[in-house]
Design a protein around this motif. Structure first.
Motif, PDB file in Angstrom:
ATOM      1  N   TYR A  97      14.679  -7.936  -1.645  1.00  0.00           N
ATOM      2  CA  TYR A  97      14.911  -6.499  -1.520  1.00  0.00           C
ATOM      3  C   TYR A  97      13.737  -5.801  -2.198  1.00  0.00           C
ATOM      4  O   TYR A  97      13.403  -6.112  -3.341  1.00  0.00           O
ATOM      5  CB  TYR A  97      16.227  -6.093  -2.185  1.00  0.00           C
ATOM      6  N   GLY A  98      13.111  -4.872  -1.487  1.00  0.00           N
ATOM      7  CA  GLY A  98      11.874  -4.293  -1.989  1.00  0.00           C
ATOM      8  C   GLY A  98      11.885  -2.785  -2.125  1.00  0.00           C
ATOM      9  O   GLY A  98      12.683  -2.083  -1.499  1.00  0.00           O
ATOM     10  N   PHE A  99      10.994  -2.289  -2.951  1.00  0.00           N
ATOM     11  CA  PHE A  99      10.692  -0.872  -3.086  1.00  0.00           C
ATOM     12  C   PHE A  99       9.346  -0.772  -3.790  1.00  0.00           C
ATOM     13  O   PHE A  99       8.820  -1.770  -4.301  1.00  0.00           O
ATOM     14  CB  PHE A  99      11.780  -0.115  -3.869  1.00  0.00           C
ATOM     15  N   SER A 100       8.781   0.420  -3.842  1.00  0.00           N
ATOM     16  CA  SER A 100       7.487   0.629  -4.491  1.00  0.00           C
ATOM     17  C   SER A 100       7.584   1.754  -5.514  1.00  0.00           C
ATOM     18  O   SER A 100       8.420   2.652  -5.389  1.00  0.00           O
ATOM     19  CB  SER A 100       6.405   0.959  -3.451  1.00  0.00           C
ATOM     20  N   VAL A 101       6.719   1.666  -6.524  1.00  0.00           N
ATOM     21  CA  VAL A 101       6.696   2.649  -7.615  1.00  0.00           C
ATOM     22  C   VAL A 101       5.319   3.302  -7.634  1.00  0.00           C
ATOM     23  O   VAL A 101       4.313   2.611  -7.805  1.00  0.00           O
ATOM     24  CB  VAL A 101       6.971   1.975  -8.979  1.00  0.00           C
ATOM     25  N   GLY A 110       0.796  -1.216   0.000  1.00  0.00           N
ATOM     26  CA  GLY A 110       0.000   0.000   0.000  1.00  0.00           C
ATOM     27  C   GLY A 110       0.826   1.262   0.000  1.00  0.00           C
ATOM     28  O   GLY A 110       0.287   2.367   0.004  1.00  0.00           O
ATOM     29  N   LEU A 111       2.157   1.128  -0.039  1.00  0.00           N
ATOM     30  CA  LEU A 111       3.034   2.292   0.099  1.00  0.00           C
ATOM     31  C   LEU A 111       3.083   3.153  -1.157  1.00  0.00           C
ATOM     32  O   LEU A 111       3.563   4.283  -1.108  1.00  0.00           O
ATOM     33  CB  LEU A 111       4.447   1.829   0.458  1.00  0.00           C
ATOM     34  N   ALA A 112       2.648   2.606  -2.279  1.00  0.00           N
ATOM     35  CA  ALA A 112       2.707   3.374  -3.531  1.00  0.00           C
ATOM     36  C   ALA A 112       1.347   3.907  -3.924  1.00  0.00           C
ATOM     37  O   ALA A 112       1.139   4.290  -5.078  1.00  0.00           O
ATOM     38  CB  ALA A 112       3.282   2.502  -4.646  1.00  0.00           C
ATOM     39  N   GLY A 113       0.404   3.923  -2.996  1.00  0.00           N
ATOM     40  CA  GLY A 113      -0.902   4.480  -3.297  1.00  0.00           C
ATOM     41  C   GLY A 113      -1.812   3.495  -4.014  1.00  0.00           C
ATOM     42  O   GLY A 113      -1.471   2.340  -4.251  1.00  0.00           O
ATOM     43  N   LEU A 114      -2.975   3.986  -4.391  1.00  0.00           N
ATOM     44  CA  LEU A 114      -4.028   3.137  -4.926  1.00  0.00           C
ATOM     45  C   LEU A 114      -3.613   2.387  -6.176  1.00  0.00           C
ATOM     46  O   LEU A 114      -3.960   1.228  -6.355  1.00  0.00           O
ATOM     47  CB  LEU A 114      -5.275   3.990  -5.209  1.00  0.00           C
ATOM     48  N   ASP A 115      -2.855   3.012  -7.053  1.00  0.00           N
ATOM     49  CA  ASP A 115      -2.506   2.388  -8.334  1.00  0.00           C
ATOM     50  C   ASP A 115      -1.013   2.148  -8.486  1.00  0.00           C
ATOM     51  O   ASP A 115      -0.516   2.015  -9.603  1.00  0.00           O
ATOM     52  CB  ASP A 115      -3.015   3.263  -9.490  1.00  0.00           C
ATOM     53  N   GLY A 116      -0.278   2.090  -7.398  1.00  0.00           N
ATOM     54  CA  GLY A 116       1.158   1.884  -7.453  1.00  0.00           C
ATOM     55  C   GLY A 116       1.535   0.420  -7.591  1.00  0.00           C
ATOM     56  O   GLY A 116       0.691  -0.483  -7.587  1.00  0.00           O
ATOM     57  N   LEU A 117       2.848   0.183  -7.712  1.00  0.00           N
ATOM     58  CA  LEU A 117       3.391  -1.165  -7.837  1.00  0.00           C
ATOM     59  C   LEU A 117       4.383  -1.431  -6.716  1.00  0.00           C
ATOM     60  O   LEU A 117       5.122  -0.537  -6.291  1.00  0.00           O
ATOM     61  CB  LEU A 117       4.118  -1.340  -9.174  1.00  0.00           C
TER      62      LEU A 117
END
Length: 731
Positions: free
Chosen positions: A712-716, A685-692
């Motif tokens: 290893y993670g990150f969000s777009v 949920g860290l990238a908002g409603l339509d993030g990846l």
């Protein structure tokens, strides 16, 4: 052709050649390789009843008549079968013969199915299937399973590249395709809906060391090597080599198990042909042997990786006329045989059948003309991956030369098609996943190119020719420095500088026009990293509203050995802030906050402690939506981590760091092993409603054939550039 219940008679298939004229006498279907499952596209994608389209390929002994494939709905996530929508009765699909010769036959099943309200498990079975020789029979009570997301969701994606071994790899250290065990473990916990192959799905390089090109490679005189004929005998032996290598590799576990149950989407690169193909000097690439193996490799790439019939014949110097270069030979008296306006070689069609396609699948964007060395049109791709994600792949090998990657006309066709398809979604498509075989946001190595092309190399080349000094430094084809073909492959190579810049500007303009986030996938370099393009900090544009923010997920290799630590550390030191133009900067993110498997028995550090941005270890990537869709009536594809989703902010409360190698938006905060997306199993949920959410799974210990990984993670974030009053010439 499909039916409900009993199979209907197979429609006649148009083709060229008569085939081997043999009929199998076995009571079972003898399968040499497969089944291999592909995803193709969606139809009715913007309606309430979208349709999934794919294919299943098998390779059999000749003379077979496969029974229809049986497909049925096996189950729904969080529901029961009674609530399924659409026609979910068992259906059958007829086998279509693509190719047959005296050694083998390729059959394809074109399948389709309706998306459901919930994520669904589908099962397929090909009756009476046994391995060639009858040693193993598929249990009819255990069909092969694959998963399809809810009609309200997007696909959960697995991305990989470099799935094989370079010549000279120490196989005692790098013991097979171990990471596919980890892929299957992740598949069992949270299914993948598609796996994208970014190139080098197979390594055919040993054709020159252990295969039919070995005598040719051993010719010491470059001129004699250039003039060496690619006659029918060499073509036939190369044909057998490429086919046998595919059968061996695609039948190797656990890769074979993944091929059957995770739908594939593939684009090829050089090792699918031979190392460096397309990036050697033009006068050498034009030689008959390179043109010949380009045609043979393309034939089996079409069959094994795309499940479509190949051209009816490929280049040889013995044929009456090559298809595009007008080469004539001693067989001038041979009868002319044509299909779709192209001259054919009747010798290659003796006892051989090749299906004649009547149309191209809508997922392909065909290049305007044949490539310079592979004498076929490039095969670029576009399809939708569920509700909000689109996929596009650029074929960056078929048209490649040392000085170009793709024709300008191909880029025009490609981006016009993307703009049209994304526009037709009326804003539903939020992300475009764009596949490039080679990374584009990557450290510059022009200083190394300059050294390798400088006069300093001249005396070493002379000693190599006369006395074999520094034999490993020079390639066996045109005598050039061996590393140069790899450097020339890079978008960051000096000769590709303008083409690279133009491509990035096209990507940015597409993102701006449709308010769609573009995320680039790249492989090839045998290490993992995250590059990003973004608006210069002084423009003060939040990533959530920045159409210039384009991440480049670099995931390579899933099987091949990584480069030495020293190379990865050198690349990290070259990780500068680069200026693409007056508005756009680029650099790698410092993603790797710890060594994979640190502290576990037998696990050694992969890179220097100071290197946080390049990881030389085998790996693959997972990409999934960051937030469950509120329109779904069933369970989403994966639970949301930490309860409710984070608020979808516009990024205006985020302060940019002084060092842009650090996080530049909320989704990059705590990027690495501590990021919630690192597990690859939950939605952050860290990238908002339509993030990846993006996870890079990195091998801990190459000596452990179980292939366990560290995540290893990150969000777009999604892009919303509409109405933003920012700075820069393009706003």
């Amino acid at each position: 052709m499909t039916t409900n219940g009993d199979a209907a008679p197979q429609a006649p298939v148009s083709g060229v050649g008569n085939g081997p004229q043999v009929l199998s006498t076995t009571a079972h279907l003898e399968v040499i390789c497969g089944p291999l499952l592909n995803y193709r596209r969606m139809s009715n994608e913007h309606s309430s009843n979208p349709i999934w389209h794919g294919s299943v390929l098998i390779v059999t002994t000749p003379g077979q008549r496969p029974e229809p494939l049986r497909l049925r709905l096996g189950g729904l996530t969080g529901s029961n079968d009674a609530s399924a929508g659409g026609d979910t009765r068992e259906r059958t699909f007829e086998a279509i013969k693509l190719y047959e010769d005296p050694r083998k036959a390729f059959f394809n099943y074109e399948i389709d199915l309706p998306f459901q309200e919930q994520e669904s498990r589908w099962e397929y079975l090909i009756p009476d299937m046994v391995t060639a020789g009858g040693m193993h029979r598929q249990d009819p009570d255990k069909p092969t399973r694959f998963w399809v997301p809810s009609k309200h969701e997007s696909f959960r994606i697995m991305f990989h590249s470099c799935n094989g071994f370079s010549v000279g790899t120490d196989m005692e250290t790098w013991k097979g395709p171990s990471l596919w065990n980890d892929v299957l473990r992740m598949q069992a916990q949270q299914p993948f809906h598609v796996m994208i192959g970014g190139g080098d799905q197979i390594y055919n390089d040993s054709v020159r060391t252990d295969g039919p090109l070995k005598p040719w490679t051993a010719i010491g005189n470059p001129r004699k090597r250039r003039e060496f004929p690619f006659d029918e005998d060499m073509r036939a032996r190369c044909d057998q080599y490429y086919y046998d290598n595919y059968v061996t590799w695609y039948g190797t576990e656990p890769f074979a198990a993944a091929n059957a149950q995770i739908p594939q989407l593939n684009i090829w690169d050089d090792h699918d042909i031979i190392d460096g193909f397309g990036s050697y000097t033009d006068h050498f690439m034009q030689c008959a042997v390179f043109r010949g193996i380009g045609g043979v490799a393309h034939k089996y790439y079409m069959l094994f990786q795309h499940h479509i019939p190949p051209p009816a014949s490929t280049f040889t110097t013995a044929a009456k006329e090559s298809k595009h270069h007008g080469v004539h030979s001693a067989k001038a008296a041979a009868p002319k045989l044509e299909t779709e306006g192209q001259p054919l070689d009747p010798v290659q069609l003796e006892r051989t059948f090749v299906m004649k396609p009547t149309h191209e699948d809508p997922s392909y964007i065909m290049g305007p003309r044949a490539g310079p060395y592979v004498e076929e049109r490039s095969r670029n791709m576009y399809c939708q991956l569920g509700k909000r994600i689109a996929y596009a792949g650029i074929d960056a090998r078929t048209e490649r030369t040392r000085h170009q990657i793709n024709y300008p006309e191909t880029y025009e066709l490609f981006f016009n098609h993307l703009s049209k398809k994304i526009g037709e979604s009326n804003g539903e498509i939020k992300h475009l996943v764009l596949l490039l075989g080679v990374p584009i946001a990557y450290p510059r190595l022009q200083w190394l190119e300059n050294i390798l092309q400088s006069p300093l190399i001249g005396p070493i080349r002379f000693l190599n020719k006369r006395f074999g000094v520094a034999g490993g430094l020079f390639n066996q084809f045109d005598g050039g420095v061996d590393l140069l073909d790899d450097l020339d492959d890079h978008y960051t190579a000096h000769q590709h500088k303008k083409e690279r810049k133009d491509l990035i500007h096209r990507i940015q303009n597409l993102a701006k026009e449709h308010s769609v986030r573009v995320t680039i996938l790249g492989g090839d370099v045998h290490l993992t990293a995250l590059g990003r393009f973004y608006s210069k900090p002084e423009l003060n544009i939040p990533a959530e509203k920045d159409f210039r923010y384009v991440p480049n997920i670099i995931s390579s290799a899933i099987t091949n050995k990584p480069p030495p630590q020293a190379v990865a550390n050198l690349l990290a030191k070259r990780n500068k802030i680069h200026h693409l133009d007056h508005e756009t900067d680029e650099t790698l993110l410092e993603l790797f906050d710890k060594q994979p498997g640190a502290g576990e028995p037998g696990v050694k550090p992969k890179s220097a402690a100071a290197n946080k941005c390049t990881m030389p270890s085998r790996n693959y990537a997972i990409i999934a939506e960051s937030h469950p869709n509120h329109g779904s009536t069933g369970a989403p594809n994966g639970a949301l981590a930490n309860g409710d989703a984070a608020e979808h902010g516009d990024g205006t409360d985020f302060t940019l760091p002084k060092n842009m190698r650090e996080p530049i938006h909320k989704g990059e905060l705590h990027a690495g092993a501590a990021h919630p997306a690192a597990t690859g199993l939950t939605r952050t949920g860290l990238a908002g409603l339509d993030g990846l959410d993006v996870t890079i799974r990195v091998e801990k210990n190459p000596e452990d054939t179980s292939g366990y990984t560290e995540g290893y993670g990150f969000s777009v974030p999604a892009l919303d550039s509409r109405g933003f009053k920012g700075h820069g010439r393009d706003w």
